[in-house]
Write a protein that holds these residues in place. Structure first.
Motif, PDB file in Angstrom:
ATOM      1  N   GLY A   1       0.891  -1.384  -0.948  1.00  0.00           N
ATOM      2  CA  GLY A   1      -0.223   0.291   0.129  1.00  0.00           C
ATOM      3  C   GLY A   1       1.239   1.293   0.182  1.00  0.00           C
ATOM      4  O   GLY A   1       0.850   2.976  -0.889  1.00  0.00           O
TER       5      GLY A   1
ATOM      6  N   CYS B   1      -5.766   0.043   3.568  1.00  0.00           N
ATOM      7  CA  CYS B   1      -5.016  -0.985   3.417  1.00  0.00           C
ATOM      8  C   CYS B   1      -5.999  -2.081   4.612  1.00  0.00           C
ATOM      9  O   CYS B   1      -6.400  -1.156   6.214  1.00  0.00           O
ATOM     10  CB  CYS B   1      -3.652  -1.045   4.023  1.00  0.00           C
TER      11      CYS B   1
ATOM     12  N   ILE C   1      -6.271  -4.405  -0.338  1.00  0.00           N
ATOM     13  CA  ILE C   1      -5.963  -2.357  -0.280  1.00  0.00           C
ATOM     14  C   ILE C   1      -7.645  -2.173  -0.730  1.00  0.00           C
ATOM     15  O   ILE C   1      -7.936  -3.286  -2.157  1.00  0.00           O
ATOM     16  CB  ILE C   1      -4.744  -2.936  -1.809  1.00  0.00           C
TER      17      ILE C   1
END
Length: 205
Positions: free
Chosen positions: A43, A75, A81
């Motif tokens: 992320g 996240c 994600i």
């Protein structure tokens, strides 16, 4: 002394309102980039790469500018994600995933000098503790705010605050989409201090 004009590489009205708080003149332009994550990308790496890519995408169109790029990803605790949902069904799914969990929001920031190629980047973390949400609450929230263009499927500046138990981080502005504390630090390092530049007796340049 000549000041490089600032350009916000975004069409987001939320980021525009945030940047206005610094009191510096700027313009906006929308970069056209592919926001698809790279396989295995974290992320933090994704948020930072997208912020930098947005800034670089406008280099040829805006020579002599300092371009500000920013992007955000969320996240879940397992590392997966959450991107912008895009529609009601996906937003409902995301809020169900987040319900009762701690979600880490990562906001990438890039400042690019198009003349010299100088680039500074940063990733600002901010943690949101979601309370346990009922399906009725999720549905009511989405119908009222329709946050389909927002990572994590909520608007911090609106009713999104009703979804949380707690917020944890240095800069709540990052949750809206632009980490102003980090950006102010960058600008001061580059010779532009919003406080001094905006004072009534500041010399005009």
């Amino acid at each position: 002394m000549r000041q490089n004009p600032l350009l916000l590489a975004s069409s987001s009205p939320y980021r525009k309102v945030l940047l206005e708080r610094l009191g510096l003149p700027f313009s906006c332009a929308s970069p056209d980039i592919d926001e698809t994550p790279v396989h295995g990308e974290t992320g933090e790496a994704l948020a930072t790469r997208l912020a930098e890519t947005k800034a670089r995408a406008l280099t040829e169109r805006f020579p002599g500018h300092w371009i500000i790029g920013s992007d955000q990803v969320a996240c879940l605790p397992d590392g997966s994600i959450l991107n912008k949902p895009g529609n009601h069904t996906q937003a409902r799914y995301q809020l169900r995933q987040s319900s009762g969990h701690r979600v880490l929001f990562l906001t990438g920031l890039a400042l690019l000098d198009t003349d010299s190629g100088k680039l500074e980047h940063h990733c600002e973390p901010y943690t949101v503790h979601f309370r346990q949400l009922t399906d009725a609450e999720i549905e009511a929230y989405l119908r009222r705010e329709q946050p389909y263009d927002c990572a994590g499927s909520f608007k911090m500046e609106g009713l999104g605050i009703t979804l949380f138990e707690a917020l944890e981080g240095r800069d709540p502005n990052s949750l809206v989409g632009l980490p102003l504390i980090a950006l102010n630090d960058m600008l001061r390092r580059w010779g532009r201090n919003p406080l001094l530049e905006n004072r009534p007796d500041a010399p005009r340049v």
